[in-house]
Design a protein around this motif. Structure first.
Motif, PDB file in Angstrom:
ATOM      1  N   GLY A 104       0.809  -1.212   0.000  1.00 14.06           N
ATOM      2  CA  GLY A 104       0.000   0.000   0.000  1.00 14.06           C
ATOM      3  C   GLY A 104       0.841   1.260   0.000  1.00 14.06           C
ATOM      4  O   GLY A 104       0.482   2.267  -0.630  1.00 14.06           O
ATOM      5  N   THR A 105       1.974   1.229   0.709  1.00 11.60           N
ATOM      6  CA  THR A 105       2.861   2.397   0.755  1.00 11.60           C
ATOM      7  C   THR A 105       3.507   2.628  -0.606  1.00 11.60           C
ATOM      8  O   THR A 105       3.644   3.765  -1.061  1.00 11.60           O
ATOM      9  CB  THR A 105       3.940   2.207   1.833  1.00 11.60           C
ATOM     10  N   THR A 106       3.891   1.549  -1.257  1.00  7.59           N
ATOM     11  CA  THR A 106       4.475   1.662  -2.600  1.00  7.59           C
ATOM     12  C   THR A 106       3.480   2.272  -3.568  1.00  7.59           C
ATOM     13  O   THR A 106       3.814   3.175  -4.354  1.00  7.59           O
ATOM     14  CB  THR A 106       4.911   0.274  -3.103  1.00  7.59           C
ATOM     15  N   ILE A 107       2.244   1.806  -3.516  1.00  6.86           N
ATOM     16  CA  ILE A 107       1.208   2.294  -4.443  1.00  6.86           C
ATOM     17  C   ILE A 107       0.826   3.736  -4.124  1.00  6.86           C
ATOM     18  O   ILE A 107       0.791   4.601  -5.007  1.00  6.86           O
ATOM     19  CB  ILE A 107      -0.026   1.382  -4.377  1.00  6.86           C
ATOM     20  N   GLY A 108       0.522   3.996  -2.852  1.00  5.43           N
ATOM     21  CA  GLY A 108       0.049   5.328  -2.471  1.00  5.43           C
ATOM     22  C   GLY A 108       1.072   6.413  -2.703  1.00  5.43           C
ATOM     23  O   GLY A 108       0.752   7.481  -3.248  1.00  5.43           O
ATOM     24  N   THR A 109       2.315   6.173  -2.308  1.00  5.28           N
ATOM     25  CA  THR A 109       3.331   7.219  -2.453  1.00  5.28           C
ATOM     26  C   THR A 109       3.736   7.421  -3.906  1.00  5.28           C
ATOM     27  O   THR A 109       4.187   8.498  -4.285  1.00  5.28           O
ATOM     28  CB  THR A 109       4.567   6.926  -1.597  1.00  5.28           C
ATOM     29  N   ALA A 110       3.580   6.392  -4.742  1.00  7.20           N
ATOM     30  CA  ALA A 110       3.842   6.581  -6.170  1.00  7.20           C
ATOM     31  C   ALA A 110       2.910   7.643  -6.741  1.00  7.20           C
ATOM     32  O   ALA A 110       3.331   8.522  -7.505  1.00  7.20           O
ATOM     33  CB  ALA A 110       3.668   5.259  -6.916  1.00  7.20           C
ATOM     34  N   ALA A 111       1.641   7.577  -6.353  1.00  7.39           N
ATOM     35  CA  ALA A 111       0.675   8.576  -6.811  1.00  7.39           C
ATOM     36  C   ALA A 111       0.997   9.958  -6.240  1.00  7.39           C
ATOM     37  O   ALA A 111       0.837  10.974  -6.920  1.00  7.39           O
ATOM     38  CB  ALA A 111      -0.735   8.148  -6.409  1.00  7.39           C
ATOM     39  N   MET A 112       1.459   9.992  -4.994  1.00  8.83           N
ATOM     40  CA  MET A 112       1.785  11.272  -4.356  1.00  8.83           C
ATOM     41  C   MET A 112       2.999  11.929  -4.997  1.00  8.83           C
ATOM     42  O   MET A 112       3.038  13.154  -5.173  1.00  8.83           O
ATOM     43  CB  MET A 112       2.032  11.054  -2.870  1.00  8.83           C
ATOM     44  N   ARG A 113       3.992  11.132  -5.360  1.00 10.88           N
ATOM     45  CA  ARG A 113       5.222  11.710  -5.915  1.00 10.88           C
ATOM     46  C   ARG A 113       5.020  12.337  -7.277  1.00 10.88           C
ATOM     47  O   ARG A 113       5.850  13.135  -7.719  1.00 10.88           O
ATOM     48  CB  ARG A 113       6.321  10.646  -5.991  1.00 10.88           C
ATOM     49  N   CYS A 114       3.932  12.015  -7.944  1.00  8.37           N
ATOM     50  CA  CYS A 114       3.695  12.610  -9.265  1.00  8.37           C
ATOM     51  C   CYS A 114       3.079  14.005  -9.151  1.00  8.37           C
ATOM     52  O   CYS A 114       2.921  14.688 -10.168  1.00  8.37           O
ATOM     53  CB  CYS A 114       2.793  11.707 -10.101  1.00  8.37           C
ATOM     54  N   LEU A 115       2.753  14.416  -7.934  1.00  2.12           N
ATOM     55  CA  LEU A 115       2.071  15.696  -7.729  1.00  2.12           C
ATOM     56  C   LEU A 115       3.054  16.776  -7.292  1.00  2.12           C
ATOM     57  O   LEU A 115       4.036  16.487  -6.602  1.00  2.12           O
ATOM     58  CB  LEU A 115       0.978  15.544  -6.672  1.00  2.12           C
ATOM     59  N   PRO A 116       2.796  18.022  -7.643  1.00  2.29           N
ATOM     60  CA  PRO A 116       3.687  19.109  -7.230  1.00  2.29           C
ATOM     61  C   PRO A 116       3.544  19.448  -5.762  1.00  2.29           C
ATOM     62  O   PRO A 116       2.609  18.992  -5.081  1.00  2.29           O
ATOM     63  CB  PRO A 116       3.231  20.279  -8.106  1.00  2.29           C
TER      64      PRO A 116
END
Length: 401
Positions: A104-116
């Motif tokens: 879940g951390t891998t998935i969730g933070t991947a989405a977060m890192r794409c944001l400014p």
């Protein structure tokens, strides 16, 4: 405007529902995203797992057929990232909240890192008390330790999830507060302890001229953060005094910022003044961390936790060539300032890393390699006041043009 709540609803459904109910009660609109794959969802999602895997260019059935958990996690991360990016582009994304273990951390933070920067990002994770650099990267992601495994609602998990949800409510509500009226153009500058006098003096000149200066510590993550903010369009000009991270990339030190260092400003056409601060050194941690192959090199114990290694003439030549190659690719205005009397506080006459031969190799590599950008040679040390003022005034000149 909506907060994306990302979870594997086959294993974390009840916990996600708890967070969703809290956010909704607080008046926050929530979009629940299911990134699970194997079991049946415990609650209904607003964006189904089928939609997530479709956004990754595949299907739920195809992922299941692989019977590979790692493949499923990687694919879900790619799919949810694509969905989050698309919603952000419409201006409807208010924040991202996720919860989970390693998957879940891998998935969730991947989405977060794409944001400014500035979009609230909160990850409740069983891994949050350890080294989270791989998950956070250089983004403003808030990692919250779950304390217990996210496996059912209990006294501890309810407390942690309630606190996390309240933090998200606070962050999204804060975004509606009156913003600062400070609209000064932003300058990014790079600094190391051994180039601090230069950058501090240059910063004063720039701030007096009406600019806001963000100083990045050139420790690998600092350079990466600066490159990301440049890519995000936040930076108007770059005072890249301290390019030491390239030395670590070339030689193999601990503080490399990766191969994309010194590329973002050039690609975006942003004015930049670049120098060679602290390229006389490669960084390691305590003396015991220095690789065996470097044990006979010139080492300097900066403190008990940091060991510096003097770059050789051959390494300086490679560093200069890489700087030149990167700056040749720039589509915007560039000035390269060479401090002929030394590139750091310990690279000057009488100091441990004073090496005229190494400096000559560095400077000659840049002279021979540069094709286009202007080189300005100053018979000064990098920390001399005149050098700092010249660097700042040169950047102001490029920006005002």
């Amino acid at each position: 405007m909506t907060v994306f709540l990302i979870a594997t609803l086959d294993t974390k459904g009840l916990e996600a529902q708890f967070v969703r109910d809290f956010l909704k009660t607080a008046g926050v609109k929530v979009t629940l995203v299911d990134t699970g794959c194997l079991g049946q969802p415990q609650v209904s999602a607003d964006i189904t797992r089928e939609a997530v895997f479709a956004a990754a260019g595949t299907s739920l059935e195809a992922v299941k057929a692989q019977s590979d958990r790692g493949f499923a996690v990687t694919t879900a991360a790619r799919g949810v990232t694509a969905i989050v990016q698309k919603v952000h582009q419409t201006g409807d994304l208010q924040g991202v909240f996720s919860l989970g273990g390693s998957a879940g951390t891998t998935i969730g933070t991947a989405a977060m890192r794409c944001l400014p920067m500035g979009i609230p990002k909160l990850m409740v994770s069983t891994l949050a008390s350890g080294d989270v650099r791989a998950f956070v990267g250089v983004r403003d992601i808030l990692m919250m330790n779950s304390i217990v495994d996210i496996a059912g609602l209990n006294h501890i998990s309810r407390t942690v999830l309630r606190e996390a949800a309240a933090a998200m409510v606070g962050m999204v509500n804060a975004s509606s507060l009156v913003p600062s009226n400070d609209d000064r153009p932003i300058i990014a500058a790079t600094m190391f302890g051994v180039t601090t006098p230069c950058v501090e003096q240059a910063r004063q000149v720039l701030e007096t001229a009406g600019y806001e200066v963000l100083v990045f510590h050139a420790t690998g993550t600092g350079g990466q953060a600066m490159e990301e903010l440049i890519n995000d369009g936040m930076i108007a000009g770059v005072l890249d005094i301290t390019t030491t991270e390239i030395a670590d990339e070339v030689v193999g030190g601990m503080l490399s910022a990766g191969p994309l260092r010194l590329t973002a400003a050039g690609a975006r056409g942003i004015p930049q003044v670049v120098s060679v601060g602290a390229t006389d050194m490669v960084n390691f941690w305590a003396m015991s961390s220095v690789p065996v192959r470097f044990q006979n090199r010139q080492l300097y114990q900066h403190n008990e936790n940091v060991t510096l290694m003097r770059t050789t003439p051959a390494e300086c030549r490679q560093i200069g060539e890489q700087i030149a190659n990167k700056l040749n690719a720039a589509v915007g205005p560039v000035r390269i300032l060479l401090p002929l009397q030394g590139v750091s506080a310990i690279d000057r006459e009488g100091e441990p890393f004073d090496d005229r031969t190494a400096r000559s190799e560095l400077f000659n590599a840049i002279r021979l390699g540069i094709d286009g950008p202007t080189i300005v040679e100053l018979d000064q040390h990098i920390n001399d006041e005149r050098f700092a003022v010249t660097a700042a005034e040169t950047l102001i000149e490029l920006m005002t043009k």
